[in-house]
Design a protein around this motif. Sequence first.
Motif, PDB file in Angstrom:
ATOM      1  N   TRP A  82      65.001  25.201   8.759  1.00  0.00           N
ATOM      2  CA  TRP A  82      64.485  26.524   8.615  1.00  0.00           C
ATOM      3  C   TRP A  82      62.982  26.958   8.526  1.00  0.00           C
ATOM      4  N   ARG A  83      62.182  25.982   7.597  1.00  0.00           N
ATOM      5  CA  ARG A  83      60.966  26.373   7.301  1.00  0.00           C
ATOM      6  C   ARG A  83      60.213  26.064   8.704  1.00  0.00           C
ATOM      7  N   LEU A  84      60.659  24.909   9.291  1.00  0.00           N
ATOM      8  CA  LEU A  84      60.069  24.514  10.620  1.00  0.00           C
ATOM      9  C   LEU A  84      60.040  25.727  11.686  1.00  0.00           C
ATOM     10  N   ASN A  85      61.133  26.309  11.725  1.00  0.00           N
ATOM     11  CA  ASN A  85      61.504  27.509  12.525  1.00  0.00           C
ATOM     12  C   ASN A  85      60.548  28.630  12.257  1.00  0.00           C
ATOM     13  N   VAL A  86      60.484  29.043  11.037  1.00  0.00           N
ATOM     14  CA  VAL A  86      59.722  30.058  10.678  1.00  0.00           C
ATOM     15  C   VAL A  86      58.137  29.841  10.662  1.00  0.00           C
ATOM     16  N   LEU A  87      57.689  28.676  10.447  1.00  0.00           N
ATOM     17  CA  LEU A  87      56.260  28.337  10.601  1.00  0.00           C
ATOM     18  C   LEU A  87      55.832  27.985  11.950  1.00  0.00           C
ATOM     19  N   ASN A  88      56.770  27.766  12.662  1.00  0.00           N
ATOM     20  CA  ASN A  88      56.493  27.891  14.395  1.00  0.00           C
ATOM     21  C   ASN A  88      56.121  29.149  14.621  1.00  0.00           C
ATOM     22  N   ARG A  89      57.236  30.214  14.466  1.00  0.00           N
ATOM     23  CA  ARG A  89      56.803  31.650  14.607  1.00  0.00           C
ATOM     24  C   ARG A  89      55.382  31.914  14.074  1.00  0.00           C
ATOM     25  N   LEU A  90      55.215  31.689  12.862  1.00  0.00           N
ATOM     26  CA  LEU A  90      53.717  32.226  12.159  1.00  0.00           C
ATOM     27  C   LEU A  90      52.828  31.529  12.923  1.00  0.00           C
ATOM     28  N   LYS A  91      52.881  30.506  13.418  1.00  0.00           N
ATOM     29  CA  LYS A  91      51.761  29.691  14.136  1.00  0.00           C
ATOM     30  C   LYS A  91      51.497  30.610  15.335  1.00  0.00           C
ATOM     31  N   LYS A  92      52.457  30.737  16.037  1.00  0.00           N
ATOM     32  CA  LYS A  92      52.395  31.619  17.401  1.00  0.00           C
ATOM     33  C   LYS A  92      51.846  32.968  17.075  1.00  0.00           C
ATOM     34  N   PHE A  93      52.149  33.619  16.115  1.00  0.00           N
ATOM     35  CA  PHE A  93      51.812  35.072  15.580  1.00  0.00           C
ATOM     36  C   PHE A  93      50.176  34.796  15.394  1.00  0.00           C
ATOM     37  N   LEU A  94      49.902  33.943  14.534  1.00  0.00           N
ATOM     38  CA  LEU A  94      48.405  33.663  14.062  1.00  0.00           C
ATOM     39  C   LEU A  94      47.522  33.311  15.311  1.00  0.00           C
ATOM     40  N   GLN A  95      48.183  32.689  16.466  1.00  0.00           N
ATOM     41  CA  GLN A  95      47.438  32.444  17.509  1.00  0.00           C
ATOM     42  C   GLN A  95      47.082  33.610  18.305  1.00  0.00           C
ATOM     43  N   ALA A  96      48.067  34.459  18.341  1.00  0.00           N
ATOM     44  CA  ALA A  96      47.999  35.872  18.867  1.00  0.00           C
ATOM     45  C   ALA A  96      47.020  36.552  18.338  1.00  0.00           C
ATOM     46  N   LEU A 124      61.461  38.166  17.821  1.00  0.00           N
ATOM     47  CA  LEU A 124      60.014  37.806  17.736  1.00  0.00           C
ATOM     48  C   LEU A 124      59.368  37.144  18.694  1.00  0.00           C
ATOM     49  N   ASP A 125      60.099  36.056  19.088  1.00  0.00           N
ATOM     50  CA  ASP A 125      59.432  35.324  20.363  1.00  0.00           C
ATOM     51  C   ASP A 125      59.433  36.280  21.645  1.00  0.00           C
ATOM     52  N   ILE A 126      60.505  36.768  21.681  1.00  0.00           N
ATOM     53  CA  ILE A 126      60.282  37.946  23.134  1.00  0.00           C
ATOM     54  C   ILE A 126      59.059  38.935  22.874  1.00  0.00           C
ATOM     55  N   LEU A 127      58.916  39.686  21.680  1.00  0.00           N
ATOM     56  CA  LEU A 127      58.004  40.275  21.615  1.00  0.00           C
ATOM     57  C   LEU A 127      56.493  39.634  21.465  1.00  0.00           C
ATOM     58  N   LEU A 128      56.464  38.512  21.098  1.00  0.00           N
ATOM     59  CA  LEU A 128      55.188  37.886  21.079  1.00  0.00           C
ATOM     60  C   LEU A 128      54.750  37.367  22.630  1.00  0.00           C
ATOM     61  N   GLU A 129      55.648  37.044  23.398  1.00  0.00           N
ATOM     62  CA  GLU A 129      55.463  36.657  24.733  1.00  0.00           C
ATOM     63  C   GLU A 129      54.985  37.697  25.566  1.00  0.00           C
ATOM     64  N   ALA A 130      55.992  39.016  25.281  1.00  0.00           N
ATOM     65  CA  ALA A 130      55.536  39.980  26.332  1.00  0.00           C
ATOM     66  C   ALA A 130      54.676  41.177  25.773  1.00  0.00           C
ATOM     67  N   TYR A 131      54.493  41.268  24.308  1.00  0.00           N
ATOM     68  CA  TYR A 131      53.524  42.113  23.831  1.00  0.00           C
ATOM     69  C   TYR A 131      52.869  41.781  22.673  1.00  0.00           C
ATOM     70  N   PRO A 132      52.096  40.667  22.727  1.00  0.00           N
ATOM     71  CA  PRO A 132      51.199  40.030  21.520  1.00  0.00           C
ATOM     72  C   PRO A 132      50.529  41.366  21.186  1.00  0.00           C
ATOM     73  N   ALA A 133      49.727  41.868  21.781  1.00  0.00           N
ATOM     74  CA  ALA A 133      48.715  42.594  21.220  1.00  0.00           C
ATOM     75  C   ALA A 133      49.239  43.990  20.363  1.00  0.00           C
ATOM     76  N   LEU A 134      50.392  44.566  20.972  1.00  0.00           N
ATOM     77  CA  LEU A 134      50.994  45.442  19.921  1.00  0.00           C
ATOM     78  C   LEU A 134      51.842  44.818  18.698  1.00  0.00           C
ATOM     79  N   LEU A 135      52.194  43.528  18.949  1.00  0.00           N
ATOM     80  CA  LEU A 135      52.608  43.021  17.692  1.00  0.00           C
ATOM     81  C   LEU A 135      51.832  42.742  16.679  1.00  0.00           C
TER      82      LEU A 135
END
Length: 526
Positions: free
Chosen positions: A222-236, A164-175
Amino acid sequence: MTKKRKHQEDFQKVKLKVGKKKPKLENATDTTFKTKAIQIPEQLKEDGVLPTQNRKLNIKDLLSQMHHYSPGVKHNALLGLKDLLSQYPFVIDAHLSNIISEVAAVFTDKDSGVRGAAVHLLQFLASKIRAEQIAPFFPLVSAHLSSAMTHISEGIQEDSLKVLDILLEAYPALLTDRSSILLKNFVELISHQQLSKRLKSREKLSWMLSVNPNRRVTSQQWRLNVLNRLKKFLQAVVDGSSEREDEGLQEQKDSPHSVRNPICISWKVHANNQQHIPLFENGGLRPKINSSFRLRSLASVMDSAEKGLSSAENLKGFIEIIIPLLIECWIEASPAQSAPILGNLLESESQQLMQQVLSIIHLLWKLTKRHDETYKMELWLRMNYLVDFKHHFMRHFPYSLQETVKHKKKDSCKGNKCCMTSSNSVDHLLLNLTLCDIMVSLASTSTLQMDSGWLDMIRKFVTDTLQDGSKLNSKQVNRLLGVTWRLMQIQQNKVATQESSFKTVVRLLDQILHIFPCNETLIFFF
């Protein structure tokens, strides 16, 4: 010769001897055959054209090994693919479909080494493949990602966050176009549904945080890791929606249909129905297409699942699910649970979790302001969540960070097991300012008297922050400007507050001019 002797000569019985082979029958069928190999040199020359890596394997050989039962063979095939594609990049364009499908299929492989090699190969491919190239195959990648995020194996779930980190960084609009599915996956990573008898009668099922002792990390980590990705996703998602709004405004400016030509109107003639006003030619509006056949991009009605968070209904539904879970995470990391004696002091890991909780809520609040019914959304948020936010968020406000340092040898802190020292590694000021920004967005001029208690706490914190004299970074200044501007809006009748708020803005602008070299960056804040 007699007839009897003739009969014996015609039908003589062959006597078989021991050790001798049985003679063949006269009517026996010969079943022996001979074969010869046929070689076609032209077919062998075709594989010789394809480039190979150091093990003399081409792209077809390596892709075929991806279906092997042995994890070692698949791991070597992934390493060979990276080696081959790095030496011959033109092979990617020729076999893009097969490469994407085979790499995405091992996201859910049982062997951790194979998954790790797939993540490294995907990171390499992301730097070589453009978004428009991978767009036709992205639904397949997204499907394999969703399967990995909801897999029963904890290791596969952990590796899915790396993908998910790779796809968010490279293809945020598609994700983010598939936010309706991925957001549910985020929720299932940290929680599960309550299926009690009391809740079966309800239309909407409730969610509660889950604890898995089989994970390599703690539940809070584990929740910190998931919420960190959720924040990046919502930011995108927020960045993508703002870019679409800017593109829409730019299209209106650049479009020749948007040019508004002046027209002379005589109201007396128009009142007598003698003058027709052409609205489309002078109003810059698009004509209405009266046809049952429309392209997908022109379809006005879309499925609510396809809209994702751009739909107010979907956004409300996701807020109703995620906010109670975020409050539970906050309660676990709050000072009252970790160390009641310390008051409002936080440990580093707890502060990071609380920062992620507030950042997610802040991004959701941003998305609510992008809808047409902004005032109704603010009333809905206040009615549903103000009480919980005051009870949990403002209970120990403001928060400060303290780091526990363990000493191996006895020193001046004799008698104490640990010493409390301030740490600058985590931004506790940004945590407090984000909390202030969330809370003041729930206040309004009509509810000023009801909210005077916690608003005074926020006002005092803002004033103390400015009087401290410490320099603020860009994120802190942005948050502080938002809080100050909101306080000025809801307290328009108080002259003293307006004067102090104006001084606050002046001080912040002075800091901005020292932080940023170009004055054009002020547009970002306003």
